[in-house]
Design an enzyme around this catalytic site. Sequence first.
Site, short mmCIF file in Angstrom:
data_model
loop_
_atom_site.label_atom_id
_atom_site.label_comp_id
_atom_site.label_asym_id
_atom_site.label_seq_id
_atom_site.Cartn_x
_atom_site.Cartn_y
_atom_site.Cartn_z
N LYS A 145 0.87 -1.38 -0.16
CA LYS A 145 0.04 0.07 0.20
C LYS A 145 1.04 1.20 -0.01
O LYS A 145 1.96 1.14 0.93
CB LYS A 145 -0.92 0.07 1.30
CG LYS A 145 -1.91 1.19 1.30
CD LYS A 145 -2.78 0.92 2.50
CE LYS A 145 -3.76 1.99 2.62
NZ LYS A 145 -4.97 2.11 3.64
N SER A 186 -9.98 2.54 2.85
CA SER A 186 -8.78 3.18 2.26
C SER A 186 -7.94 2.29 1.41
O SER A 186 -7.21 2.73 0.54
CB SER A 186 -7.97 4.11 3.08
OG SER A 186 -7.39 3.49 3.97
N SER A 216 -10.22 0.08 6.94
CA SER A 216 -9.47 0.20 5.86
C SER A 216 -9.01 -1.23 5.32
O SER A 216 -8.64 -1.11 4.00
CB SER A 216 -8.50 1.17 5.78
OG SER A 216 -8.98 2.43 5.85
#
Lengths: 480, 95, 483
Positions: free
Chosen positions: C75, C150, C174
């Site tokens: 990420k 997210s 997330s």
Amino acid sequence: MDNQKWEVVIGLEIHTQLATQSKIFSGAPTAYGAEPNVQACAVDLGLPGVLPVLNEEAVRMAVKFGLAIEAEIAPYSVFARKNYFYPDLPKGYQISQFELPIVGKGYLDIEVDGVKKRIGVTRAHLEEDAGKSLHEDFHGLTGIDLNRAGTPLLEIVSEPDMRSAKEAVAYMRQLHELVRYLEICDGNMQEGSFRCDANVSVRPKGQSEFGTRAEIKNINSFKFVEKAINHEIERQIDLIEMGGRVVQETRLYDANKDETRSMRSKEEANDYRYFPDPDLLPVSISEALKAQIKATLPELPGAKKLRFIEQYGQDDESATTLTSSRELADFYEQVVQQSGGQAKLATNWMTGDVLGALNKAGLDISHCPVRPERLSGLIKRIADNTISGKIAKQVFDKLWNGTATADEIIEQDGLVQITDMGAIEAIIDTIIANNQGQVEQFRSGKDKVFGFFVGQVMKETQGKANPAEVNKMLMAKLKG
Amino acid sequence: MSLTADDVKKIAHLARLGINPQDEGNYAQDLSGILDLMVQMGSLDTSEVLPMAHPMDQSQRLRPDKVTEHNQREKFQAIAPQVEEGLYLVPKVIE
Amino acid sequence: MHNKTIAELARGLRSGEFSSVELTRIFLDRITQHQNLNAFVTVTPDQALAQAEAADKRLAEGSSGLLTGIPIAQKDIFCTDGVKTSCGSKMLDNFIAPYDATVVTKFNEAGAVMLGKLNMDEFAMGSSNETSYYGPVLNPWDTKTVPGGSSGGSAAAVAARLVPGVTGTDTGGSIRQPAALCGITGLKPTYGRVSRYGMIAYASSLDQGGPMTRTAEDAAMLLQTMAGFDEKDSTSVDKPVPDYLASINQKLEGLTIGLPKEFFGEGLDAGIAAIIETAVEEYRRLGATVKEVSMPNLKYAIPAYYIIAPAECSANLSRFDGVRFGYRCENPSDLTDLYTRSRGEAFGKEVKRRILIGTYALSAGYYDAYYLKAQKVRRLISEDFKKALSEVDVIMGPVTPSTAFGLGEKTGDPIQMYLSDIYTIAINLAGLPAISIPAGFLNAMPVGLQIIGQYFAEDRLLNVAHQYQQVTDWHQRSPKGFE
């Protein structure tokens, strides 16, 4: 201006840089004077993603200080973020302590003009220092050096207990001496290791509520503290007496002009939005750790002074002088020990010739060219009557300017005191025979002439005769 | 709870956050809506509850006082917007 | 090849069936082929191939570990030395991180091959991946819908078989929410289990990194590498990491499952409720017993979260000031202008909204009413969980109130967006571990089952998830066009 009508109220906030090797929340070095930004690591720069880890030594030093001022040590203290934007503050917040500081209420005793007074310490908390803004012109821009960012600070906040600039200076000196005794701060004010902000207000005598205070920032010498505070007191009294009002504000002392001026940039009311730093957990100090640190506390200045009076028979003034720093006190005790216990001679020499010479040369005791071994060598020779006090001063000059020992100097220069009383008697006889006029004057009651004879004997013996013996023998012979 | 565009302007200044004047009203509305959610908490009696800053009931670990970081200025300043003579440059700071 | 699990790929690499370089090329090709999903911010083919070569060497030498030669992706919130780390923001569009996050170092040391950096909501603030400066990520199951957020790029990339396993971070859901919406497995570990060093902070007391994979077994392999004490993170917990694969095959007889009645009330899509019930039924067949638990303070989780997280973020994001790194506005006239314009121009709307809320909640006069109150509520919620978990081994429930919503559907209404985190947020407030696993489909869109466990009981969660995946095949389904 009528000072009799007004009472002054002063509280001090003193920032001491703790003498750790590495920073409070990172492993970067804290040494002073490096090239810009070479000691600012990822954590100090507040790079995205970095995290703080607390330096053990900073915590120990804070606890040490707390124990030395008999303060409460918080079993549980919390780091908080103090939020504001400034280019020398990389993260946009300073990690400090707010609601739960590590050191609680304590006190410090001061003395001004022979009057003792106890000044309360409200709290002392750990925090990180900011970097520095350099205002030299970079095409109209300011340069930021973050080497200092993250250096551990212990901010020591006093109660508003001081009533004059003199008391404020005495408190500051006392604190300065203490942190150096504890070896938690090098006390170097020029390098900013010990910095002072003063909160000053005035009120009519007899009034119980405080007047509006002004904060004077960054006064970094004892001399300036007194001047800056006195100036501020005058300014406030003048202002009020002229019908004005003191505004709460931050002022900066300008040593060149001897005045304080308002800091425009800090005028805006700050809302620091303190909240517990979620990157750090509460610091817990166990009773065991407290006891362990307590065991490492050195003898503190007050206790040492009392001991010097008791153990070495010093008067109050000498004891105060000789315990004013740990180095000086240690130096003194080494001299006493190495001279076989000549405490009184050591006291006289230290407070007189040694400190005088250091003062003249602008040195402190750690840079004294005459170390305890050589000084005690000299004292031993005075004590055993090898040399007179007068000759000793000559020897001391040579010790100061060279590397020889006292014995070597005495030997080389033939300064050994004449102990052969026969030789002295012969000299005295000759002098009496050659100066019959003065003998008559003496015998007719002019005592002053006695000094002339002593001078003649010393001249003949090049000062090597024992003055007490000379006096005794001269007196006997002159009186016939 | 309702915030005005003026409130937003003040908060934005505290946070040094540039916001278009024409968006202030929108933010005021959004923020008021979010704060309305908070009203629910008001009904809960928390007078006897200790605040919880952290999920872990642990205390801070201490790091030995050792220098572990060394000069990486060149690398760190390669990503800086403006540097000169090793310093980060910013518009003039007035004290 | 791309349909193989990490466990299968690891076996193939070790047996010499294929090389890491071959594997890496296959996945790099798929990433290029499916660029339209917008799952990656940065692809690093050269570095990946170099890492693959090194991994093949280690494999040949027999000095390999669990993940040697396995392609992964990070990420874009984890700092990667020498590689752009954007955090989904214009603010860091030019930020080449000068150091590695601890998690990145651990993957490097394990010999994993990083293919690139994954798209995400800006600074991890969002539930749909629509706040990213790099544009929204599309859900491979239906490209008109969001992948969740997210960690939207992470979830979409795994679901589309662009990479077999990735990292995500979870502050309020997330990892779990996008995992559920994209039909994959996502584990949010206990707070303190995975180092946060080098993981760009959103809300420090809630953020936690974790693995996102197709199966629980793969998640165990990734977590094995990610987890562990880090002396650079004060909130990291010094506790040994168990062998997660060792306990994964335990039978579930005697397992007690708690179902909080508050999880099944108003707002939950009836179709999702039915899928969760079916999943729980499956667990009964595996030997578990089920009982109802109650968490009366759960309804306060959203307000508490939306004070605490913005408050922490308002301070965490102050370092982005245009002085030392990141975006700086053109020709600032003075210091205030430098700050306000750099931040005003480079932060997106959602980030600004949360900074404003947080700044307000901490400001003089409001601290007690908002921040302190939220922290007290946080304790009450955490105590609800403690009490429930003293009665049962795990808690189960939905991850999201509905399946993936349409792109743009909720962007105009931040509060509706916040409410979609209703089942995940409380877990972060308590700091507990939780996993989301595929449990079925509603109108051809994936639905996730959430399993919440005791502190540091990741091994138990992985075991419970794995056993379910032995008797179901939801986790093996792949979206059309990505088979």
